[in-house]
Design an enzyme around this catalytic site. Structure first.
Site, PDB file in Angstrom:
ATOM      1  N   GLN A  95      30.686 -22.158  32.840  1.00 18.11           N
ATOM      2  CA  GLN A  95      30.203 -21.755  31.522  1.00 18.11           C
ATOM      3  C   GLN A  95      30.331 -20.259  31.280  1.00 18.11           C
ATOM      4  O   GLN A  95      30.564 -19.473  32.195  1.00 18.11           O
ATOM      5  CB  GLN A  95      28.741 -22.168  31.374  1.00 18.11           C
ATOM      6  CG  GLN A  95      27.804 -21.535  32.391  1.00 18.11           C
ATOM      7  CD  GLN A  95      26.391 -22.083  32.278  1.00 18.11           C
ATOM      8  OE1 GLN A  95      25.531 -21.468  31.652  1.00 18.11           O
ATOM      9  NE2 GLN A  95      26.140 -23.249  32.888  1.00 18.11           N
ATOM     10  N   HIS A  97      28.671 -17.176  28.168  1.00 20.87           N
ATOM     11  CA  HIS A  97      27.790 -16.929  27.027  1.00 20.87           C
ATOM     12  C   HIS A  97      28.442 -15.935  26.061  1.00 20.87           C
ATOM     13  O   HIS A  97      29.154 -15.029  26.502  1.00 20.87           O
ATOM     14  CB  HIS A  97      26.446 -16.375  27.492  1.00 20.87           C
ATOM     15  CG  HIS A  97      25.743 -17.239  28.487  1.00 20.87           C
ATOM     16  ND1 HIS A  97      25.521 -18.582  28.283  1.00 20.87           N
ATOM     17  CD2 HIS A  97      25.215 -16.961  29.711  1.00 20.87           C
ATOM     18  CE1 HIS A  97      24.889 -19.091  29.322  1.00 20.87           C
ATOM     19  NE2 HIS A  97      24.696 -18.138  30.207  1.00 20.87           N
ATOM     20  N   HIS A 240      30.812 -18.210  34.821  1.00 21.54           N
ATOM     21  CA  HIS A 240      29.937 -18.404  35.968  1.00 21.54           C
ATOM     22  C   HIS A 240      29.552 -19.864  36.159  1.00 21.54           C
ATOM     23  O   HIS A 240      29.712 -20.697  35.255  1.00 21.54           O
ATOM     24  CB  HIS A 240      28.677 -17.531  35.868  1.00 21.54           C
ATOM     25  CG  HIS A 240      27.796 -17.825  34.700  1.00 21.54           C
ATOM     26  ND1 HIS A 240      28.084 -17.416  33.412  1.00 21.54           N
ATOM     27  CD2 HIS A 240      26.601 -18.482  34.619  1.00 21.54           C
ATOM     28  CE1 HIS A 240      27.121 -17.807  32.598  1.00 21.54           C
ATOM     29  NE2 HIS A 240      26.215 -18.452  33.302  1.00 21.54           N
ATOM     30  N   ARG A 259      30.701 -24.473  27.556  1.00 21.05           N
ATOM     31  CA  ARG A 259      31.052 -25.130  28.819  1.00 21.05           C
ATOM     32  C   ARG A 259      32.495 -25.610  28.785  1.00 21.05           C
ATOM     33  O   ARG A 259      33.000 -26.013  27.735  1.00 21.05           O
ATOM     34  CB  ARG A 259      30.123 -26.317  29.084  1.00 21.05           C
ATOM     35  CG  ARG A 259      28.647 -25.954  29.142  1.00 21.05           C
ATOM     36  CD  ARG A 259      27.777 -27.186  29.363  1.00 21.05           C
ATOM     37  NE  ARG A 259      26.367 -26.838  29.408  1.00 21.05           N
ATOM     38  CZ  ARG A 259      25.577 -26.751  28.340  1.00 21.05           C
ATOM     39  NH1 ARG A 259      26.078 -27.008  27.131  1.00 21.05           N
ATOM     40  NH2 ARG A 259      24.311 -26.409  28.458  1.00 21.05           N
TER      41      ARG A 259
END
Length: 369
Positions: A95, A97, A240, A259
């Site tokens: 994933q 952000h 990560h 994801r």
């Protein structure tokens, strides 16, 4: 001060023991995260005037008193951070952000990936040895590791890495068109013959996701292992995947996650590749006076060890979590409470200074303004 009741998320990668043992109760299944904060998806609850309410509603009813003028002036009527206990018994999804601009734009467009208009920088502080993958390896090193498998089908991945294009190599894997199970089987057979932790992790992931070429991610990414008390900050764009361990996590109050594999949840490969930053790396954060201070204004995290009580100035909204022993929390207004492991309390900005002590270990979340 308000004692908090917190939501526990039962994601399948969670531990059946870590959160349950900390809070002194049995677990009926995997428990992955305990959320402490005011995110609308799982706000903590408290009791005011004999009636139960959510922390989110309490903040919205009195932003200035609850958050303090400085925090309310900067972030509006929302608690800007979210603290979690995270208990990882199996690898999480691969994933990334978004940054603040990407989050606001995606939310405004109605993109289902962006449930919040806020970015989600995060810091993880280990309670037990904690391991994860975060950031890309140097491309030449990754090329060598992939090439060592001697899987002919992976030549395009190696070529992209030799050209310095780690995101291109990841794209080849994530967009693998056909025979995904056959590819993973070939990778497992080859990786099983190489006795190093990175290849062992590839085979472990493949047993869980036999049709997902993202099982090769450990060969493209850096591995990080935190000892208890060590912390890692992950900003926007850092690819990560946490692998195992128990930790306290704190982040901006957002649930935006892109994801691309190793999950049964929603996957959006194209959007993840668009916002992932090939150069972005996690940053180790050393505590200064017991405080882990990241380069963002939404939060900082204090770890308060047994010893003389520590006095914190008023004017900020704080959540205090007991992680060990017994922790005493008092405010300038005269409120006082004893917390045992897994218990937590919210202290509003209007309650003045906060004093934390006792023979236990506490974690205190607050804005960094």
């Amino acid at each position: 001060m308000d004692l908090l009741t917190n939501v526990i998320k039962d994601y399948p990668w969670g531990s059946r023991t870590a959160i349950a043992e900390l809070t002194g109760r049995p677990a009926s299944g995997p428990e992955a995260e305990m959320w402490l904060g005011a995110h609308p998806a799982a706000s903590s609850r408290l009791t005011r005037d004999g009636a139960e309410t959510t922390l989110a509603d309490a903040v919205a009813a009195d932003p200035a008193g609850t958050l303090g003028e400085a925090v309310a002036g900067r972030f509006g009527d929302r608690l800007p951070y979210l603290m979690k206990l995270i208990a990882v018994d199996a690898p999480l999804s691969l994933q990334v952000h978004p940054d603040a601009e990407q989050a606001a734009d995606g939310h405004a467009r109605g993109d289902a990936n962006y449930t919040d208009p806020w970015h989600k920088p995060e810091l993880v502080c280990a309670l037990t040895p904690f391991t994860g993958l975060a950031g890309f390896r140097p491309p030449e090193q990754a090329a060598m590791l992939v090439e060592r498998l001697h899987v002919e089908a992976l030549r395009p991945v190696v070529a992209a890495l030799r050209a310095g294009d780690v995101l291109g190599a990841l794209r080849v894997l994530l967009e693998w068109p056909t025979s995904r199970r056959k590819l993973v089987e070939s990778v497992v057979w080859a990786a099983s013959a190489v006795h190093t932790p990175d290849y062992a992790l590839v085979t472990k992931l493949a047993r869980r996701y036999p049709e997902d070429p993202a099982v090769l991610a450990p060969l493209l990414m850096r591995r990080h292992t935190l000892a208890p008390g060590e912390a890692l900050f992950l900003g926007a764009g850092v690819l990560h995947c946490y692998l195992d361990g128990f930790a306290v996590e704190i982040m901006a109050c957002s649930d935006n996650v892109l994801r691309a594999g190793l999950t049964g949840k929603r996957v959006d490969v194209e959007e993840l590749l668009r916002i992932a930053d090939a150069a972005a790396q996690p940053v180790a954060v050393e505590p200064v006076g017991g405080a882990y201070v990241p380069p963002v204004p939404e939060f900082l995290l204090r770890r308060i060890a047994p010893g003389p009580a520590e006095a914190l100035p008023g004017g900020l909204p704080r959540i205090v979590l007991c992680a060990e022993g017994v922790v005493n929390v008092g405010t300038a207004e005269g409120s006082e409470v004893k917390l045992r492991p897994g218990e937590s309390v919210f202290a509003a900005a209007s309650e003045g200074s906060v004093e934390i002590g006792g023979d236990g270990v506490a974690f205190c979340a607050e804005p960094h303004v």
